[in-house]
Design a protein around this motif. Structure first.
Motif, mmCIF file in Angstrom:
data_model
loop_
_atom_site.group_PDB
_atom_site.id
_atom_site.type_symbol
_atom_site.label_atom_id
_atom_site.label_comp_id
_atom_site.label_asym_id
_atom_site.label_seq_id
_atom_site.Cartn_x
_atom_site.Cartn_y
_atom_site.Cartn_z
ATOM 1 N N GLY A 99 -6.090 -5.014 12.493
ATOM 2 C CA GLY A 99 -6.191 -3.954 13.438
ATOM 3 C C GLY A 99 -7.659 -3.707 13.908
ATOM 4 N N ILE A 152 -8.107 -3.234 4.762
ATOM 5 C CA ILE A 152 -8.176 -3.759 6.129
ATOM 6 C C ILE A 152 -7.545 -5.273 6.087
ATOM 7 C CG2 ILE A 152 -9.943 -2.621 7.244
ATOM 8 C CD1 ILE A 152 -11.588 -5.005 6.867
ATOM 9 N N THR A 153 -6.903 -5.503 7.231
ATOM 10 C CA THR A 153 -6.143 -6.830 7.371
ATOM 11 C C THR A 153 -6.916 -7.755 7.974
ATOM 12 O OG1 THR A 153 -3.843 -5.948 7.681
ATOM 13 C CG2 THR A 153 -4.292 -8.026 8.045
ATOM 14 N N VAL A 182 -6.090 0.486 13.845
ATOM 15 C CA VAL A 182 -6.277 0.330 12.366
ATOM 16 C C VAL A 182 -5.909 1.660 11.462
ATOM 17 C CG1 VAL A 182 -8.629 1.514 11.997
ATOM 18 C CG2 VAL A 182 -8.064 -0.773 11.283
ATOM 19 N N LYS A 231 4.739 7.469 10.475
ATOM 20 C CA LYS A 231 4.463 8.510 10.135
ATOM 21 C C LYS A 231 4.884 9.637 10.231
ATOM 22 C CE LYS A 231 -0.126 6.126 8.822
ATOM 23 N NZ LYS A 231 -1.378 6.259 8.581
HETATM 24 P P1 GTP Z 1 -5.119 -2.461 9.112
HETATM 25 O O1 GTP Z 1 -4.329 -3.550 8.044
HETATM 26 O O2 GTP Z 1 -6.279 -2.085 8.282
HETATM 27 O O3 GTP Z 1 -4.992 -2.654 10.130
HETATM 28 O O4 GTP Z 1 -4.142 -1.062 8.488
HETATM 29 P P2 GTP Z 1 -2.806 -0.842 8.577
HETATM 30 O O5 GTP Z 1 -2.170 -0.184 9.971
HETATM 31 O O6 GTP Z 1 -1.976 -2.114 8.223
HETATM 32 O O7 GTP Z 1 -2.352 0.406 7.705
HETATM 33 P P3 GTP Z 1 -1.616 0.461 6.318
HETATM 34 O O8 GTP Z 1 -0.382 -0.048 6.425
HETATM 35 O O9 GTP Z 1 -2.677 -0.194 5.363
HETATM 36 O O10 GTP Z 1 -1.532 2.203 6.083
HETATM 37 C C1 GTP Z 1 -2.751 2.837 6.098
HETATM 38 C C2 GTP Z 1 -2.573 4.238 5.380
HETATM 39 O O11 GTP Z 1 -1.532 4.760 6.115
HETATM 40 C C3 GTP Z 1 -2.240 3.724 3.939
HETATM 41 O O12 GTP Z 1 -2.675 4.571 3.105
HETATM 42 C C4 GTP Z 1 -0.752 3.925 3.921
HETATM 43 O O13 GTP Z 1 -0.100 4.366 2.476
HETATM 44 C C5 GTP Z 1 -0.210 5.047 5.066
HETATM 45 N N1 GTP Z 1 0.798 5.241 5.543
HETATM 46 C C6 GTP Z 1 1.382 3.977 6.034
HETATM 47 N N2 GTP Z 1 2.670 4.474 6.685
HETATM 48 C C7 GTP Z 1 2.875 5.810 6.244
HETATM 49 C C8 GTP Z 1 3.887 6.721 6.663
HETATM 50 O O14 GTP Z 1 5.015 6.479 7.457
HETATM 51 N N3 GTP Z 1 3.545 8.207 6.189
HETATM 52 C C9 GTP Z 1 2.447 8.507 5.693
HETATM 53 N N4 GTP Z 1 2.260 9.643 5.397
HETATM 54 N N5 GTP Z 1 1.583 7.450 5.416
HETATM 55 C C10 GTP Z 1 1.729 6.056 5.786
#
Ligand code: GTP
Length: 609
Positions: A92, A54-55, A15, A144
Motif C-alpha cells: 500500500g 506493511i506489505t 495503507v 472496517k
Molecule cells: P499494508 O499491508 O501496510 O498496506 O496495510 P493493510 O492495508 O494490509 O492493512 P492491514 O490488513 O494490515 O490492517 C491494518 C489495521 O487495521 C490492522 O491493525 C487490522 O487489525 C485493522 N483492521 C483491518 N480490518 C479491520 C476491520 O474491519 N475493522 C477494524 N476495526 N479493524 C480492522
C-alpha cells in the motif's frame, strides 16, 4: 480449469485500510488456510513486513470456491461450479506502487478497499487510477464498518464524486468481525471477467516476480496469458533466449503446490534450471523454446528515485557486505547496485531505491536477514548538470560532481514529482506553509466533501525524500495522506556543498542543495557534526564550502586526555581492559585524514534537508 472458471483479482487500498486482513479472511473463508492459524497477515512473509505491519512484496494465493452462476452456460444455473480464484496481495505504500502495477498486470479486476472512517485517501486515488488506466473492473469495498466512527454513507458519496462509482455497487464489510465478508467472492466471480487468453495459441507467460529459494533454486511467479505449460516442457525467455527445462510447476495454495500443469489465465509458479534471478527478468515473456511468439508488453522498468552509498561499518567487512547485498538483491530486483569507492569510507556500493521507505526496508533486511552492518550516506536524487561545452553529467553521487569544474555549469536540472495530499480542511494553512518551504507549486485545490481537501502539487523530489512525510503527518496530527508519482525534470539553481574536516573534503558527506537553502543546510550539517565528533588530541575544524568559498565553520578544541592516565603503572589487566575498550570504540570509527568520525555522525547527517 477452463478460463471461464478462473478469476484473477487484486486488493488495492490506502495503507492500513485492511487489505492484508481482508486477504486473510478470504483465505480462511475458502479453506485455503485454517481459521485462527495464529499468524495474522498470512501473505506478509518477510520479517520486516510483520514488524512494520506493511506489505512490501506482493504475494499471490490460489483459492477454490463453489458458486452457482445463474444463467451461465457453464453450469446452466443448475449446479454450482468450482471456481479457481487467484488473489494477488499488493503493497500500500507509495514507494512500492511499482509492485502494485506489476500485480495488476496479472489481474482482470480489483477490490478497491476504503476504510469506513478515514474515507478516500491519497493512495486510494493513486491506486484507483492505476487500476482504471489498466481497464480493470473495480469492485468497491468499504471496510472496517464495525468502527464507532464509521460513516459508510459519506464514503459512498466520496467514491461517487471522485471516481463515479455507483453507491449501489459498494460492498460493506468488516474484516475484523466478519460482517459482509460472504458477499465478496460472489461479487468477484459475477463482476470481474475471466482472463481472455487463447487456450489454443502457443504458450505466452508473463514473468511477475522471481526469488531465490535455497532448496529449489530460482522460483518464478508467472501468469499464463495464452496456451499451457507442463512439467518437462522446454521454455525460453525473450530477454536472454536461453532454454530451460521445467522441473516443477504449480500453484500457490498458499504454499507451493505442484500441479504439473498451468493453463491459460492461471497464475502460478515455475521452477526451471535458472541459476540466478538475474536470468528471470521481471516483466519478461516466457514461451516454448523454438516457437515464435510476439512478446507481451511487460512493465516499465523500475525507476530509481533515491540513491545512497552503502559501506561496511567495519572496513574489513567488504566481502561480507558484498555477499549479503548479492543475496538480498536476488529477492529484491528493484534495487540497483554499483560498486564505488570513497576516500573516507573505502570500498562500498552506490544503491538506487524506489523511495525512502524502500531504502529503509533494504537496510533493515540487510541487517536482520543477513547480519550486515552498514553506514549509509545522505540519500540523494539523480541530478543533471550541463556544461558550457555542451556536455551533460548525471549525478547519482554528489562526490562525483567536480567542486571546481573546468567547464562552466550553464544549467542544472532536478527530478520533480506530482504530489497528492488529502487532509481535513482545518490543516490547509500549515500544509501550504510546509509545501512552499519545500518549493512546491500548487496545481489543484478542491473539496472531496464538506471536510476534506484534495491538493495537488509539483514538488522537487529532493524535497520529499528527507522527512517530508513525517513532518506532514506531524503537522496534521496524523490525518494527512500523501502519494506521489514521478514527473519531469525542472531547471533549478543547484550547488554542491562540501564538508571539510581540517581542510580535507570528506567525499561521503558532500551533498547537492538548492542555492537558497545552501547556507542553512551548511550550518546545520556543521553543527550536527560538531556534536557528533568527540574531542581528539588536536583541534578539529569543521567547514561547509561551496567551491572554494567557506560558508560555515565550527571548531572542536583539542583534548589532552590519555586513557591510561588514571592507572599509573598499576594493574595490568585493568590497563588491558581500557585499551581493549578503546580499540572497540575505534572499530566503530571512520578515520578521515587524522580525524576519527563515529558512525553516528553519518546517521545524524541523514536528517538534514
Ligand atoms: P499494508 O499491508 O501496510 O498496506 O496495510 P493493510 O492495508 O494490509 O492493512 P492491514 O490488513 O494490515 O490492517 C491494518 C489495521 O487495521 C490492522 O491493525 C487490522 O487489525 C485493522 N483492521 C483491518 N480490518 C479491520 C476491520 O474491519 N475493522 C477494524 N476495526 N479493524 C480492522
Amino acid at each position: 480449469y477452463p478460463p471461464e472458471l478462473v478469476r484473477n483479482f487484486s486488493i488495492i487500498a490506502h495503507v492500513d485500510h485492511g487489505k492484508s486482513t481482508l486477504a486473510d479472511r478470504l483465505l480462511e473463508l475458502t479453506g485455503t488456510i485454517k481459521k485462527g492459524h495464529g499468524q495474522p497477515q498470512y501473505l506478509d512473509k518477510l520479517q520486516v513486513e510483520r514488524e512494520r505491519g506493511i506489505t512490501v512484496k506482493a504475494q499471490t494465493a490460489t483459492m477454490f470456491y463453489k458458486h452457482s452462476v445463474n444463467g451461465d452456460n457453464i453450469s446452466d444455473g443448475k449446479e454450482s461450479c468450482k471456481f479457481l480464484l487467484n488473489l494477488v496481495d499488493t503493497p500500500g505504500h507509495v514507494d512500492f506502487s511499482y509492485e502494485v502495477s506489476r500485480s495488476l498486470a496479472a489481474c482482470q479486476g480489483v477490490l478497491l478497499v476504503v476504510d469506513a472512517a478515514q474515507g478516500v485517501q491519497a493512495q486510494t486515488v493513486a491506486n484507483f487510477y492505476l487500476a482504471f488506466e489498466s481497464n480493470l473492473t473495480i469492485v468497491p469495498v468499504i471496510n472496517k464498518i464495525d468502527q464507532p466512527t464509521a460513516n459508510p454513507d459519506l464514503v459512498k458519496a466520496q467514491l461517487k464524486s471522485m471516481f463515479d462509482l455507483d453507491p449501489s455497487d459498494v460492498l460493506l464489510t468488516s474484516a475484523k468481525t466478519g460482517q459482509g465478508l460472504e458477499s465478496i467472492i460472489p461479487a468477484v466471480i459475477e463482476r470481474i471477467p475471466p482472463p481472455s487468453g487463447s487456450c489454443n495459441s502457443p504458450l505466452r507467460m508473463l514473468l511477475l516476480d522471481s526469488y531465490y529459494d535455497e532448496y529449489k533454486g530460482v522460483i518464478c511467479h508467472v501468469a499464463v496469458v495464452d496456451g499451457a505449460l507442463r512439467k518437462g516442457d522446454k521454455i525460453s525467455t525473450v530477454a536472454t533466449g536461453q532454454s530451460y527445462e521445467v522441473f516443477d510447476v504449480g500453484i500457490m495454495h498458499p504454499e507451493l503446490k505442484p500441479t504439473g500443469i498451468l493453463l491459460t489465465g492461471q497464475v502460478g509458479y515455475v521452477v526451471s534450471g535458472m541459476r540466478s534471478t538475474k536470468e528471470a527478468r521481471i516483466g519478461d515473456t516466457i514461451y516454448h523454446t523454438k516457437t515464435a511468439v510476439e512478446p507481451l508488453p511487460g512493465f516499465k522498468p523500475a525507476k530509481h528515485m533515491v540513491f545512497s552509498g552503502l559501506y561496511p561499518a567495519d572496513g574489513s567487512d567488504f566481502e561480507a557486505l558484498n555477499n549479503a547485498i548479492e543475496r538480498l538483491t536476488c529477492n529484491d530486483a528493484s534495487v540497483s547496485i554499483a560498486k564505488e569507492t570513497s576516500t573516507a569510507l573505502g570500498l562500498g556500493f552506490r544503491c538506487g531505491f524506489l523511495g525512502l521507505l524502500h531504502m529503509d526496508v533494504f537496510h533493515q533486511r540487510l541487517e536482520q536477514e543477513y547480519g550486515a552492518h552498514v553506514i549509509s550516506t545522505v540519500p540523494t536524487v539523480p541530478y543533471i548538470f550541463e556544461y558550457s561545452d555542451g556536455s551533460k553529467l548525471e549525478v547519482q553521487n554528489p562526490a562525483t560532481l567536480p567542486s571546481n569544474p573546468k567547464q562552466k555549469v550553464i544549467a542544472c536540472w532536478e527530478p520533480t514529482v506530482l504530489a497528492t495530499i488529502i487532509i481535513p480542511s482545518e490543516y490547509v494553512g500549515p500544509v501550504i506553509t510546509l509545501v512552499s518551504e519545500r518549493r512546491g507549486q500548487q496545481l489543484e485545490h478542491s473539496f472531496i466533501d464538506s471536510q476534506r481537501v484534495f491538493m495537488k502539487y509539483r514538488m522537487p523530489l529532493k524535497e520529499i525524500v528527507i522527512d517530508f512525510y513525517n513532518e506532514l503527518k506531524s503537522i496534521t496530527s496524523g490525518y494527512a495522506s500523501f502519494d506521489y508519482e514521478d514527473a519531469d525534470y525542472q531547471q533549478s539553481d543547484l550547488v554542491k556543498l562540501d564538508i571539510l574536516l581540517n581542510g580535507q573534503p570528506v567525499d561521503a558527506m558532500a551533498t547537492i542543495v538548492h542555492k537558497v537553502k545552501a547556507y542553512r543546510v551548511g550550518r546545520e550539517l556543521v553543527e550536527k557534526l560538531k556534536k557528533a565528533i568527540d574531542r581528539q588530541m588536536f583541534e578539529i575544524s569543521i567547514q561547509a564550502a561551496i567551491g572554494s568559498k567557506i560558508i560555515s565553520r565550527e571548531t572542536i578544541s583539542a583534548l589532552r586526555k590519555n586513557v591510561l592516565a588514571k592507572c599509573y603503572g598499576g594493574d595490568v589487566s585493568r590497563k588491558r581492559k581500557l585499551l581493549e575498550k578503546q580499540k572497540e570504540g575505534k572499530k566503530r570509527m571512520k578515520r578521515v585524514g587524522s580525524v576519527d568520525i563515529p558512525q553516528e555522525a553519518f546517521h545524524e547527517l541523514l536528517k538534514v534537508s
